[in-house]
Design a protein around this motif. Sequence first.
Motif, PDB file in Angstrom:
ATOM      1  N   ASP A   2       0.821  -1.214   0.000  1.00 18.69           N
ATOM      2  CA  ASP A   2       0.000   0.000   0.000  1.00 18.69           C
ATOM      3  C   ASP A   2       0.852   1.260   0.000  1.00 18.69           C
ATOM      4  OD1 ASP A   2      -2.291  -1.538   0.010  1.00 18.69           O
ATOM      5  OD2 ASP A   2      -2.658  -1.305   2.170  1.00 18.69           O
ATOM      6  N   SER A   3       1.867   1.301   0.847  1.00 16.62           N
ATOM      7  CA  SER A   3       2.693   2.510   0.902  1.00 16.62           C
ATOM      8  C   SER A   3       3.508   2.674  -0.376  1.00 16.62           C
ATOM      9  CB  SER A   3       3.606   2.491   2.131  1.00 16.62           C
ATOM     10  OG  SER A   3       4.535   1.447   2.061  1.00 16.62           O
ATOM     11  N   VAL A  63       2.719   1.625  -3.488  1.00 17.88           N
ATOM     12  CA  VAL A  63       1.879   2.021  -4.618  1.00 17.88           C
ATOM     13  C   VAL A  63       1.437   3.479  -4.479  1.00 17.88           C
ATOM     14  CG1 VAL A  63      -0.423   1.318  -3.812  1.00 17.88           C
ATOM     15  CG2 VAL A  63       0.131   1.115  -6.215  1.00 17.88           C
ATOM     16  N   ASN A  64       1.171   3.908  -3.260  1.00 18.95           N
ATOM     17  CA  ASN A  64       0.793   5.317  -3.070  1.00 18.95           C
ATOM     18  C   ASN A  64       1.967   6.255  -3.331  1.00 18.95           C
ATOM     19  OD1 ASN A  64      -1.906   4.839  -2.471  1.00 18.95           O
ATOM     20  ND2 ASN A  64      -1.469   4.499  -0.311  1.00 18.95           N
ATOM     21  N   ILE A  97       2.481   6.299  -7.277  1.00 17.48           N
ATOM     22  CA  ILE A  97       1.480   7.047  -8.047  1.00 17.48           C
ATOM     23  C   ILE A  97       1.558   8.536  -7.733  1.00 17.48           C
ATOM     24  CG2 ILE A  97      -0.566   6.957  -6.569  1.00 17.48           C
ATOM     25  CD1 ILE A  97      -0.486   6.089 -10.292  1.00 17.48           C
ATOM     26  N   SER A  98       2.039   8.897  -6.539  1.00 18.07           N
ATOM     27  CA  SER A  98       2.180  10.320  -6.221  1.00 18.07           C
ATOM     28  C   SER A  98       3.257  10.970  -7.074  1.00 18.07           C
ATOM     29  CB  SER A  98       2.471  10.525  -4.740  1.00 18.07           C
ATOM     30  OG  SER A  98       3.767  10.083  -4.423  1.00 18.07           O
ATOM     31  N   THR A 121      -7.569   7.756 -16.343  1.00 17.60           N
ATOM     32  CA  THR A 121      -6.815   7.452 -15.129  1.00 17.60           C
ATOM     33  C   THR A 121      -5.507   6.758 -15.462  1.00 17.60           C
ATOM     34  OG1 THR A 121      -7.961   5.357 -14.847  1.00 17.60           O
ATOM     35  CG2 THR A 121      -8.858   7.239 -13.657  1.00 17.60           C
ATOM     36  N   SER A 123      -2.924   4.223 -13.567  1.00 17.43           N
ATOM     37  CA  SER A 123      -2.923   3.327 -12.406  1.00 17.43           C
ATOM     38  C   SER A 123      -1.592   2.608 -12.246  1.00 17.43           C
ATOM     39  CB  SER A 123      -4.014   2.268 -12.539  1.00 17.43           C
ATOM     40  OG  SER A 123      -5.272   2.863 -12.623  1.00 17.43           O
ATOM     41  N   LYS A 164      -0.072  -0.944 -10.115  1.00 15.67           N
ATOM     42  CA  LYS A 164      -0.419  -2.147  -9.371  1.00 15.67           C
ATOM     43  C   LYS A 164       0.868  -2.811  -8.880  1.00 15.67           C
ATOM     44  CE  LYS A 164      -2.777  -6.577  -9.872  1.00 15.67           C
ATOM     45  NZ  LYS A 164      -3.504  -7.448 -10.790  1.00 15.67           N
ATOM     46  N   SER A 194      -1.790  -4.444  -4.218  1.00 14.09           N
ATOM     47  CA  SER A 194      -2.349  -3.116  -3.995  1.00 14.09           C
ATOM     48  C   SER A 194      -2.366  -2.357  -5.318  1.00 14.09           C
ATOM     49  CB  SER A 194      -1.508  -2.357  -2.964  1.00 14.09           C
ATOM     50  OG  SER A 194      -2.122  -1.146  -2.633  1.00 14.09           O
ATOM     51  N   SER A 241      -3.393   1.656  -7.046  1.00 10.76           N
ATOM     52  CA  SER A 241      -3.783   3.045  -6.835  1.00 10.76           C
ATOM     53  C   SER A 241      -3.829   3.740  -8.180  1.00 10.76           C
ATOM     54  CB  SER A 241      -2.794   3.736  -5.894  1.00 10.76           C
ATOM     55  OG  SER A 241      -3.248   5.029  -5.583  1.00 10.76           O
ATOM     56  N   SER A 242      -4.650   4.768  -8.272  1.00 11.54           N
ATOM     57  CA  SER A 242      -4.822   5.490  -9.543  1.00 11.54           C
ATOM     58  C   SER A 242      -4.771   6.985  -9.292  1.00 11.54           C
ATOM     59  CB  SER A 242      -6.178   5.152 -10.169  1.00 11.54           C
ATOM     60  OG  SER A 242      -6.292   3.778 -10.415  1.00 11.54           O
TER      61      SER A 242
END
Length: 175
Positions: free
Chosen positions: A51-52, A54-55, A58-59, A138, A140, A142, A168, A170-171
Amino acid sequence: MTYLRKYIGGNKGNAMGLTMIMVPSVLILTGLVVDGGMIFVKKAQLQSIADSAVNAGISVSGDEIVDIVEAMAAQDPEFEAPENIVDALSNDDRAVLAASTGPSQMAENYIDLNNYDNLALSPQDITFPYNYTVGDDTLSMKIELGTTHELYFGSMMGIETQFISAESMSSINID
């Protein structure tokens, strides 16, 4: 309760039989609790790492959008950025974003930084962009992570290891 006392009192060999059934049962249950708990903890660790990462990855795409719009403004003094800066992106700009390696590199860095237990992450699959074609709304990312956990009590039943995985996605909206 009186029936149980009468039954045990009348049958002297039952205590040994009951013990022979209960001891292995308690050991098996203890093994399931210990191994299951460790698997649960490792799964939570993997999910947190994924999770961290992928965030963070994407940031970087958001930062790159800002960089592209700032470059447009620097090239053209009459350029006015729209209220929603992604409206300034052309399809070529979107293709540049999708081809960027920055998000994947940032995700890999976060995986390394957050792997505090030094888990042996075997299938580390970072997909950026994920299911993207130029013109999509979008962008994304993964990430799929996995590790193998050695079981303590499972080995008594012939199960040496358990594969644990986390995924995880994120988009970021680029329309």
